[in-house]
Design a protein around this motif. Structure first.
Motif, PDB file in Angstrom:
ATOM      1  N   THR A  23      -4.252   2.128  24.147  1.00 29.00           N
ATOM      2  CA  THR A  23      -3.643   3.231  23.416  1.00 29.00           C
ATOM      3  C   THR A  23      -4.257   3.265  22.025  1.00 29.00           C
ATOM      4  N   TYR A  24      -4.945   4.361  21.703  1.00 28.39           N
ATOM      5  CA  TYR A  24      -5.595   4.515  20.400  1.00 28.39           C
ATOM      6  C   TYR A  24      -4.725   5.418  19.527  1.00 28.39           C
ATOM      7  N   VAL A  25      -4.506   5.029  18.285  1.00 30.65           N
ATOM      8  CA  VAL A  25      -3.573   5.750  17.426  1.00 30.65           C
ATOM      9  C   VAL A  25      -4.257   6.205  16.145  1.00 30.65           C
ATOM     10  N   GLY A  26      -3.756   7.329  15.626  1.00 24.70           N
ATOM     11  CA  GLY A  26      -4.235   7.866  14.360  1.00 24.70           C
ATOM     12  C   GLY A  26      -3.074   8.091  13.408  1.00 24.70           C
ATOM     13  N   MET A  27      -3.392   8.358  12.138  1.00 25.35           N
ATOM     14  CA  MET A  27      -2.372   8.516  11.101  1.00 25.35           C
ATOM     15  C   MET A  27      -1.883   9.949  11.001  1.00 25.35           C
ATOM     16  N   GLY A  28      -0.605  10.087  10.594  1.00 24.02           N
ATOM     17  CA  GLY A  28      -0.027  11.370  10.253  1.00 24.02           C
ATOM     18  C   GLY A  28       0.650  11.303   8.910  1.00 24.02           C
ATOM     19  N   ASN A  29       1.293  12.381   8.510  1.00 20.82           N
ATOM     20  CA  ASN A  29       1.955  12.397   7.206  1.00 20.82           C
ATOM     21  C   ASN A  29       3.167  11.470   7.156  1.00 20.82           C
ATOM     22  N   HIS A  30       3.844  11.249   8.304  1.00 21.47           N
ATOM     23  CA  HIS A  30       5.017  10.387   8.291  1.00 21.47           C
ATOM     24  C   HIS A  30       4.653   8.902   8.213  1.00 21.47           C
ATOM     25  N   GLU A  31       3.395   8.585   8.274  1.00 23.53           N
ATOM     26  CA  GLU A  31       2.974   7.213   8.012  1.00 23.53           C
ATOM     27  C   GLU A  31       2.886   6.929   6.511  1.00 23.53           C
ATOM     28  N   ALA A  32       3.331   7.876   5.694  1.00 18.58           N
ATOM     29  CA  ALA A  32       3.255   7.728   4.236  1.00 18.58           C
ATOM     30  C   ALA A  32       4.031   6.510   3.749  1.00 18.58           C
ATOM     31  N   LEU A  33       3.415   5.767   2.830  1.00 13.68           N
ATOM     32  CA  LEU A  33       4.054   4.675   2.088  1.00 13.68           C
ATOM     33  C   LEU A  33       3.861   5.019   0.616  1.00 13.68           C
ATOM     34  N   MET A  34       4.957   5.229  -0.116  1.00 12.41           N
ATOM     35  CA  MET A  34       4.877   5.963  -1.370  1.00 12.41           C
ATOM     36  C   MET A  34       5.284   5.151  -2.596  1.00 12.41           C
ATOM     37  N   HIS A  35       4.652   5.479  -3.716  1.00 13.14           N
ATOM     38  CA  HIS A  35       5.244   5.292  -5.027  1.00 13.14           C
ATOM     39  C   HIS A  35       6.008   6.580  -5.320  1.00 13.14           C
ATOM     40  N   GLN A  36       7.276   6.453  -5.676  1.00 12.11           N
ATOM     41  CA  GLN A  36       8.117   7.629  -5.896  1.00 12.11           C
ATOM     42  C   GLN A  36       8.685   7.570  -7.317  1.00 12.11           C
ATOM     43  N   PHE A  37       8.268   8.520  -8.146  1.00  9.78           N
ATOM     44  CA  PHE A  37       8.717   8.566  -9.534  1.00  9.78           C
ATOM     45  C   PHE A  37       9.898   9.522  -9.653  1.00  9.78           C
ATOM     46  N   ASN A  38      10.947   9.079 -10.312  1.00 11.37           N
ATOM     47  CA  ASN A  38      12.209   9.815 -10.360  1.00 11.37           C
ATOM     48  C   ASN A  38      12.205  10.840 -11.487  1.00 11.37           C
ATOM     49  N   ASN A  39      11.916  12.083 -11.141  1.00  9.91           N
ATOM     50  CA  ASN A  39      11.924  13.167 -12.129  1.00  9.91           C
ATOM     51  C   ASN A  39      13.191  14.011 -12.035  1.00  9.91           C
ATOM     52  N   GLY A  40      14.194  13.502 -11.316  1.00  9.86           N
ATOM     53  CA  GLY A  40      15.451  14.220 -11.181  1.00  9.86           C
ATOM     54  C   GLY A  40      15.524  15.091  -9.953  1.00  9.86           C
ATOM     55  N   GLU A  41      14.383  15.335  -9.295  1.00  8.33           N
ATOM     56  CA  GLU A  41      14.373  16.127  -8.078  1.00  8.33           C
ATOM     57  C   GLU A  41      14.620  15.218  -6.873  1.00  8.33           C
ATOM     58  N   GLU A  42      15.016  15.819  -5.739  1.00  7.28           N
ATOM     59  CA  GLU A  42      15.421  15.033  -4.577  1.00  7.28           C
ATOM     60  C   GLU A  42      14.333  14.061  -4.127  1.00  7.28           C
ATOM     61  N   TYR A  43      13.097  14.536  -4.025  1.00 11.92           N
ATOM     62  CA  TYR A  43      12.021  13.706  -3.501  1.00 11.92           C
ATOM     63  C   TYR A  43      11.118  13.127  -4.585  1.00 11.92           C
ATOM     64  N   GLY A  44      11.321  13.540  -5.823  1.00 18.38           N
ATOM     65  CA  GLY A  44      10.558  12.984  -6.920  1.00 18.38           C
ATOM     66  C   GLY A  44       9.089  13.367  -6.877  1.00 18.38           C
ATOM     67  N   ILE A  45       8.297  12.666  -7.669  1.00 23.63           N
ATOM     68  CA  ILE A  45       6.837  12.799  -7.669  1.00 23.63           C
ATOM     69  C   ILE A  45       6.298  11.630  -6.867  1.00 23.63           C
ATOM     70  N   THR A  46       5.580  11.919  -5.785  1.00 24.33           N
ATOM     71  CA  THR A  46       5.224  10.881  -4.817  1.00 24.33           C
ATOM     72  C   THR A  46       3.720  10.824  -4.588  1.00 24.33           C
ATOM     73  N   VAL A  47       3.203   9.600  -4.572  1.00 23.16           N
ATOM     74  CA  VAL A  47       1.779   9.371  -4.324  1.00 23.16           C
ATOM     75  C   VAL A  47       1.630   8.178  -3.380  1.00 23.16           C
ATOM     76  N   ASP A  48       0.445   8.033  -2.835  1.00 21.62           N
ATOM     77  CA  ASP A  48       0.123   6.887  -1.993  1.00 21.62           C
ATOM     78  C   ASP A  48       0.246   5.610  -2.818  1.00 21.62           C
ATOM     79  N   GLN A  49       0.904   4.600  -2.245  1.00 20.09           N
ATOM     80  CA  GLN A  49       1.070   3.343  -2.988  1.00 20.09           C
ATOM     81  C   GLN A  49      -0.263   2.670  -3.272  1.00 20.09           C
ATOM     82  N   PHE A  50      -0.259   1.892  -4.298  1.00 19.02           N
ATOM     83  CA  PHE A  50      -1.429   1.080  -4.642  1.00 19.02           C
ATOM     84  C   PHE A  50      -0.948  -0.265  -5.131  1.00 19.02           C
ATOM     85  N   PRO A  51      -1.769  -1.297  -5.181  1.00 25.36           N
ATOM     86  CA  PRO A  51      -3.223  -1.336  -4.952  1.00 25.36           C
ATOM     87  C   PRO A  51      -3.600  -0.896  -3.531  1.00 25.36           C
TER      88      PRO A  51
END
Length: 627
Positions: free
Chosen positions: A334-362
């Motif tokens: 079984t070969y698998v690929g990535m989708g948007n729900h595989e997101a792992l996020m840094h989420q900055f709280n700007n007061g909105e429900e989902y905040g400002i979100t980017v791909d985690q790092f390092p």
């Protein structure tokens, strides 16, 4: 598939503590460290938005149960004194069935204070269907259920003794068949403890190089198109399975492969949502694969709910998905690929429900791409990253996530499959707020595009390949549920990734056209685009007569030289989406919100498609691709 959970946990702790040693990739913008050394998003007006700290409800390490033996059985400790629930448990008889599953005992055990005891001693006499009373060995399967009735995970543990009992070395996940070729295969699995394991195959012994919990063992020197029994030996235990190698490249034999995507948790209760995955539908799909004797399955994206800020919690969701395919995975690649729900996020709280979100790092240790790669054993023949692209702000550093095992290609006989990552470096909030920079849902960036072009040309020149399939999570032509984004954004080309605060030169529709030009105008072998994201099935004719632009599109328009199909199957268990109107709607047929599995039948140079419902096994659609 590999499971490097210890490193994931360590990095998750590092990220959540906002370590001052963290380096901010130059590809981002407006993300800084404040005077306290904490990561924040700095708004234009100088306001600083801190990282949102979301404590995980459960983690994989907790749910593995940390088993220990007792006088009567085994205690599982989920390391959470506030956790209450029920445990379903029962023996697994591996001699009774090819795809062995637990047969649950007549009663459950109560989880109190995060602990529960399984009483093996009372599963004797007429309940001892694995003969543990004589052999002193056996395997228990268990299912963890929270007090609200929500299933959390399935587990497995080996035991020895007749009372008192001991926890024995256990094969807790797998094995999985990976990287299958005509003369080799990689078999992966995970054990409870660090150990050095062996695989006996073709009268030869293949083993780990060192003790580990995560095992990837390559078996080489095999004959093409041959069924090989193999035995995994772990501690004093062993289990036997079999796999079949691929035909000699270009043999043009008859075989079937399957395609699906989007199996994140569904509605309806029970196994349709086992902490992030539609366990029920995934098992039905795998059973259908077995019934139809498929050679391999491609599954492209949204395996899980994802969108987590803690890698250890998202790891549990991945674990559940792989447990769902596990009864069949020792036999079927079984070969698998990535989708948007595989997101792992840094989420900055700007007061909105989902905040400002980017791909985690390092990125090298803690991005969504790295977490995904730690759970799979895909081929590693794709591009390295977007580092070095024309828009790379600092070529001497690593400012983008790795592509390793998220972008790759493979072949089987006369078929080639090219797997893309259309949610690379994904910043979920980018479409509404580009100030953080990041990748756009549905966008293929430059280095990946260039790799695609080379792969298509390579297979075009390969005399052994007749049929090429390109797969990515997001449709080029959305039909229901994602018309607002994917590679369309309601016909608005303005949407694109931002790097270091600057937009890329090409918009989403321009980039879609460049992909279409490569796979249609520059290729005679690409037969179809396999997509998901939209939780439905549809086939879309993509050719010279298909309208692919909005009425007022101001940029040059691509002319397509031939016709291929976009086969969307995002109906592996996620909640459904109905059909919407688009310019290409007249070329869309077979639209269905039923759960389906797409089967491609290859008969030499002939190619056809069948679509079935894996729940009822009724026929849904069919298509002749190459007569």
């Amino acid at each position: 598939m590999k499971f490097k959970i210890a490193s994931i946990l360590a990095v998750s702790i590092l990220i959540s503590s906002c370590s001052t040693s963290q380096e901010i990739p130059a590809s981002y913008s407006n993300i800084i460290k404040n005077e306290s050394g904490e990561l924040v998003f700095k708004n234009d007006d100088g306001t600083e938005f801190p990282l949102r700290k979301n404590d995980p409800t459960f983690t994989l390490e907790q749910m593995l149960g940390n088993p220990t033996g007792t006088e009567k059985g085994i205690i599982l400790d989920f390391k959470n004194e506030e956790f209450r629930g029920q445990l379903h448990y029962g023996f697994i008889n591996f001699e009774d069935a090819k795809h062995a599953l637990p047969v649950y005992f007549k009663q459950t055990a109560r989880i109190e204070g995060g602990k529960v005891e399984i009483n093996i001693a009372e599963m004797s006499g007429k309940y001892d269907m694995i003969n543990w009373e004589e052999t002193g060995r056996g395997t228990l399967g268990f299912r963890v259920m929270a007090s609200n009735g929500h299933f959390i995970t399935d587990g497995r543990v080996n035991f020895k003794g007749k009372g008192p009992f001991e926890v024995d070395e256990s094969l807790i996940l797998g094995p999985f068949i990976n990287q299958l070729t005509h003369n080799s295969v990689v078999i992966s699995f995970r054990t409870l403890n660090e150990s050095k394991c062996e695989i006996i195959c073709d009268k030869k012994v293949f083993s780990d190089k060192k003790s580990t919990k995560v095992h990837e063992i390559k078996i080489e020197g095999l004959e093409a198109n041959t069924t090989y029994p193999y035995t995994v030996e772990f501690g004093e235990n062993k289990r036997s399975f079999e796999f079949k190698t691929a035909p000699t490249p270009g043999k043009r034999s008859n075989f079937t492969f399957s395609y699906a995507s989007d199996s994140r948790a569904g509605k309806g209760g029970g196994e349709r949502d086992i902490y992030g995955a539609n366990f029920y539908m995934v098992k039905r799909i795998m059973a259908a694969n077995s019934l139809h004797n498929v050679a391999f399955m491609q599954f492209t994206g949204d395996l899980i709910n994802g969108y987590k800020t803690n890698g250890a919690e998202e790891a549990l969701e991945y674990y559940n998905w792989f447990r769902a395919i596990e009864p069949f995975s020792p036999y079927l690649p079984t070969y698998v690929g990535m989708g948007n729900h595989e997101a792992l996020m840094h989420q900055f709280n700007n007061g909105e429900e989902y905040g400002i979100t980017v791909d985690q790092f390092p990125f090298e240790t803690n991005s969504a791409e790295k977490l995904f790669a730690d759970f799979v054993t895909n081929f590693s023949n794709g591009p390295k990253s977007e580092d070095g692209a024309i828009y790379d702000p600092y070529p001497k550093s690593k400012d983008f996530p790795p592509y390793d095992e998220t972008v790759y290609s493979y072949t089987y006989d006369n078929v080639a499959v090219i797997v893309l990552n259309s949610d690379y470096w994904y910043a979920p909030s980018l479409a509404g707020n580009a100030k953080s920079s990041g990748g756009l849902h549905g966008y293929i960036m430059d280095n990946q595009l260039e790799w695609l072009k080379k792969e298509v040309q390579k297979f075009e020149e390969d005399a052994n390949i007749d049929h090429v399939f390109m797969t990515q999570h997001t449709p080029c032509f959305p039909n229901g549920g994602h018309v607002r984004d994917d590679m369309w954004y309601n016909g608005n080309n303005d949407f694109r990734p931002f790097v270091a605060g600057k937009p890329l030169a090409k918009g989403i529709i321009e980039r879609r056209d460049e992909i279409l030009d490569i796979i249609i105008n520059q290729s005679s072998k690409v037969r179809a685009i396999l997509t998901g994201d939209e939780h439905n099935y549809a086939k879309t004719e993509v050719g010279p007569e298909t309208i692919i632009y909005p009425v007022d599109y101001p940029l040059p328009k691509l002319k397509l030289s031939r016709t291929i199909y976009q086969i969307n199957n995002g109906s592996a268990g996620a909640p459904y989406y109905a059909q919407e109107q688009t310019p290409w709607t007249p070329k869309v047929t077979g639209f269905s919100t039923q759960n389906v599995l797409v089967l491609f039948d290859v008969k030499g140079k002939q190619l056809s498609m069948r679509v079935i419902n894996p729940d009822t096994f009724e026929d849904v659609d069919k298509l002749k691709l190459v007569e």
